[in-house]
Design an enzyme around this catalytic site. Structure first.
Site, PDB file in Angstrom:
ATOM      1  N   GLY A   1     -11.625   7.534   8.359  1.00  0.00           N
ATOM      2  CA  GLY A   1     -12.482   7.803   7.203  1.00  0.00           C
ATOM      3  C   GLY A   1     -13.690   6.902   7.323  1.00  0.00           C
TER       4      GLY A   1
ATOM      5  N   GLY B   1     -16.521   1.325  14.199  1.00  0.00           N
ATOM      6  CA  GLY B   1     -17.579   0.326  14.041  1.00  0.00           C
ATOM      7  C   GLY B   1     -17.281  -0.970  14.773  1.00  0.00           C
ATOM      8  N   GLU B   2     -16.015  -1.351  14.823  1.00  0.00           N
ATOM      9  CA  GLU B   2     -15.644  -2.615  15.469  1.00  0.00           C
ATOM     10  C   GLU B   2     -15.525  -2.488  16.978  1.00  0.00           C
ATOM     11  OE1 GLU B   2     -12.005  -3.969  13.574  1.00  0.00           O
ATOM     12  OE2 GLU B   2     -12.906  -3.603  11.617  1.00  0.00           O
TER      13      GLU B   2
ATOM     14  N   ARG C   1     -12.574  15.110   7.809  1.00  0.00           N
ATOM     15  CA  ARG C   1     -13.300  15.526   6.599  1.00  0.00           C
ATOM     16  C   ARG C   1     -14.715  15.943   6.946  1.00  0.00           C
ATOM     17  NH1 ARG C   1     -11.769  10.158   4.011  1.00  0.00           N
ATOM     18  NH2 ARG C   1      -9.621  10.445   3.362  1.00  0.00           N
TER      19      ARG C   1
ATOM     20  N   ARG D   1      -2.556  -2.091  -3.449  1.00  0.00           N
ATOM     21  CA  ARG D   1      -3.770  -1.311  -3.240  1.00  0.00           C
ATOM     22  C   ARG D   1      -3.674  -0.067  -4.124  1.00  0.00           C
ATOM     23  NH1 ARG D   1      -6.235   0.990   2.417  1.00  0.00           N
ATOM     24  NH2 ARG D   1      -8.132   1.754   1.482  1.00  0.00           N
TER      25      ARG D   1
ATOM     26  N   HIS E   1     -13.142   2.837  -0.038  1.00  0.00           N
ATOM     27  CA  HIS E   1     -13.166   1.739   0.951  1.00  0.00           C
ATOM     28  C   HIS E   1     -13.752   0.476   0.324  1.00  0.00           C
ATOM     29  CE1 HIS E   1     -13.641   4.963   4.342  1.00  0.00           C
ATOM     30  NE2 HIS E   1     -12.362   4.637   4.228  1.00  0.00           N
TER      31      HIS E   1
ATOM     32  N   ASN F   1       0.871  -1.173   0.000  1.00  0.00           N
ATOM     33  CA  ASN F   1       0.000   0.000   0.000  1.00  0.00           C
ATOM     34  C   ASN F   1       0.912   1.228   0.000  1.00  0.00           C
ATOM     35  OD1 ASN F   1      -1.895   1.965   0.413  1.00  0.00           O
ATOM     36  ND2 ASN F   1      -2.741   1.098   2.298  1.00  0.00           N
TER      37      ASN F   1
ATOM     38  N   GLU G   1      -8.830  -5.664   4.852  1.00  0.00           N
ATOM     39  CA  GLU G   1      -8.590  -5.268   3.460  1.00  0.00           C
ATOM     40  C   GLU G   1      -7.394  -6.020   2.882  1.00  0.00           C
ATOM     41  OE1 GLU G   1      -9.132  -1.208   5.158  1.00  0.00           O
ATOM     42  OE2 GLU G   1      -9.465  -0.699   3.058  1.00  0.00           O
TER      43      GLU G   1
HETATM   44  P1  AMP Z   1      -9.518   3.209  11.449  1.00  0.00           P
HETATM   45  O1  AMP Z   1      -9.425   4.373  10.509  1.00  0.00           O
HETATM   46  O2  AMP Z   1     -10.426   2.126  10.952  1.00  0.00           O
HETATM   47  O3  AMP Z   1      -8.181   2.698  11.890  1.00  0.00           O
HETATM   48  O4  AMP Z   1     -10.235   3.756  12.781  1.00  0.00           O
HETATM   49  C1  AMP Z   1      -9.626   4.723  13.585  1.00  0.00           C
HETATM   50  C2  AMP Z   1     -10.667   5.308  14.533  1.00  0.00           C
HETATM   51  O5  AMP Z   1     -11.224   4.260  15.338  1.00  0.00           O
HETATM   52  C3  AMP Z   1     -10.090   6.339  15.477  1.00  0.00           C
HETATM   53  O6  AMP Z   1     -10.890   7.507  15.503  1.00  0.00           O
HETATM   54  C4  AMP Z   1     -10.142   5.632  16.819  1.00  0.00           C
HETATM   55  O7  AMP Z   1     -10.341   6.521  17.873  1.00  0.00           O
HETATM   56  C5  AMP Z   1     -11.363   4.754  16.658  1.00  0.00           C
HETATM   57  N1  AMP Z   1     -11.344   3.701  17.678  1.00  0.00           N
HETATM   58  C6  AMP Z   1     -10.484   2.665  17.798  1.00  0.00           C
HETATM   59  N2  AMP Z   1     -10.775   1.959  18.914  1.00  0.00           N
HETATM   60  C7  AMP Z   1     -11.816   2.572  19.522  1.00  0.00           C
HETATM   61  C8  AMP Z   1     -12.562   2.344  20.720  1.00  0.00           C
HETATM   62  N3  AMP Z   1     -12.299   1.329  21.515  1.00  0.00           N
HETATM   63  N4  AMP Z   1     -13.572   3.191  21.016  1.00  0.00           N
HETATM   64  C9  AMP Z   1     -13.852   4.238  20.203  1.00  0.00           C
HETATM   65  N5  AMP Z   1     -13.181   4.515  19.068  1.00  0.00           N
HETATM   66  C10 AMP Z   1     -12.188   3.687  18.728  1.00  0.00           C
END
Ligand code: AMP
Length: 399
Positions: free
Chosen positions: A208, A329-330, A237, A89, A178, A7, A380
């Site tokens: 994002g 989301g996770e 954004r 990617r 995405h 990537n 991904e």
């Molecule tokens: P990503 O771009 O998918 O890596 O997601 C990053 C975002 O996920 C960041 O804003 C993190 O603060 C959020 N994040 C990761 N773990 C948690 C958590 N346990 N609770 C709330 N937000 C989270």
């Protein structure tokens, strides 16, 4: 089989060496500060190694990655011949790519032609591809596009209501991003639900964020547009915005269009609303302490995501399955609960206990919820590795 996943960004390059069948990652790392000085961070054999290595171009970065992969101490393979294929990617496939493709001269030319649509990322992705071709000319390479999954959208979803000449002459339309993540969680949702004939909404919520509406496994609509700026508010954004805001700010503050777009891409979203951070963890922490701006930022985010879910349920004519993925989301039970609050009329009923899950595949809706709500961690890299392996194996079989 070993697939090297690359990537490439403008001054960085992430890599993973993965078995596409098991998803096992034997090594992964990051080259940073390419063109400046160069630093390699490599994780393998349960150990992290950081090395300063001159990287005047992406070629030296790739060479450094290959060298450490075959290093007798820190490496995981004996020779680069053990790398069966490379999966890259690539951000923007424009209208030219509705699927991943084996990289040849025609593919490179088409990625070059998409540079006006992805001016920041496509040139960097191409540098990664060319650097790999230079150092491993006999290894097959595959391009996996962030836009490809969304190419099944119908015209009513992808056309903008602006004069046709911009579409016909300049390919201006909704593309969505995405796509590799949306494709992966769609595939998993179909496997987990045991059926393909369903109406599905994917919420990829991270730094994002984007949503996709999927019917029978095919994307029908998505929230990002010509660029990743559109859709729900994100870390930095703005998300969807009236174009007149841009005109107003440019005129009043003497900003150029590029400066205004930088503000919308880098200084807006959750960062702007919260006044604290673009990171959801920081914002949730401050909101818990009573910070009203942070509470508003979280409320606004949940509200906009909920609105998209409602719109996509209407677009699909119903909803069977709702998926949460990516960092927020996770992991954020509270954000998932906020989003789903008020969606009971659609048949979404979260189970508060099941919703406490973090970072693993789980149903978080009640047994009697009409809509099955899932947390599905995205992968991904695995999707890139699987696409790469499938294309390379098919090409070999065809010979
Ligand atoms: P990503 O771009 O998918 O890596 O997601 C990053 C975002 O996920 C960041 O804003 C993190 O603060 C959020 N994040 C990761 N773990 C948690 C958590 N346990 N609770 C709330 N937000 C989270």
């Amino acid at each position: 089989m070993n697939v090297l996943i690359i990537n490439a960004g403008s001054s960085s390059l992430k890599y993973q060496l993965m078995d596409p069948e098991t998803g096992a990652v034997s090594a992964k790392g990051l080259c940073e500060r390419i063109y400046i000085d160069g630093r390699l961070t490599h994780n393998a054999n349960g150990k992290k190694v950081v090395k300063d290595i001159p990287m005047p171009t992406h070629s030296e970065a790739i060479a450094a990655v290959l060298a450490i992969l075959v290093d007798p101490v820190d490496g995981v393979i004996k020779s680069t011949d053990e790398i069966d294929a490379v999966g890259h990617r690539v951000l923007h496939g424009g209208m030219k790519f509705s699927d991943s493709c084996i990289i040849d001269d025609a593919c490179i030319k088409a990625i070059e032609e998409c540079i006006p649509l992805g001016p920041l990322h496509n040139p960097a992705n191409l540098m990664g591809i060319r650097a790999c071709q230079a150092v491993m000319p006999n290894t097959p390479q595959v391009a996996v596009f962030d836009t490809a999954f969304h190419m099944t959208m119908p015209p009513k979803a992808y056309r903008y209501a602006i004069p046709t000449e911009y579409y016909e002459n300049d390919d201006i339309r909704r593309y969505g991003f995405h796509g590799t993540s949306h494709k992966y969680v769609t595939k998993r949702a179909i496997e987990l639900m045991g059926r393909k004939d369903m109406k599905l909404i994917n919420c990829h919520l991270g730094n994002g964020s984007s949503l996709s509406a999927v019917k029978d496994g095919k994307c029908q609509d998505t929230s990002m547009g010509l660029s990743p700026l559109a859709g729900v508010p994100m870390g930095t954004r703005s998300g969807d915005i009236d174009a007149c805001v841009v005109q107003f700010i440019m005129n009043k503050y003497g900003m150029t269009a590029d400066e205004c777009l930088t503000m919308l891409n880098k200084k807006s979203g959750m960062l702007a609303l919260s006044g604290v951070s673009s990171d959801f963890r920081d914002i949730e922490q401050e909101a818990d302490k009573g910070n009203a701006d942070c509470a508003l930022a979280l409320d606004k985010f949940a509200y906009e995501v909920r609105k998209y879910i409602g719109a996509y349920a209407a677009a699909l004519g119903g909803l069977d399955c709702l998926v949460f993925t990516a960092g927020v989301g996770e992991n954020s039970a509270s954000m998932r609960a906020r989003i789903c609050e008020g969606l009971e009329f659609l048949g979404v009923k979260l189970d508060p206990e099941k919703n406490q899950t973090r970072g693993k595949e789980a149903v978080i809706s009640t047994d009697d919820s009409k809509v099955t709500v899932w947390v599905i961690p995205t992968n991904e890299e695995l999707m890139i590795a699987q696409d790469t392996a499938a294309l390379v194996n098919a090409a070999k079989a065809g010979k």
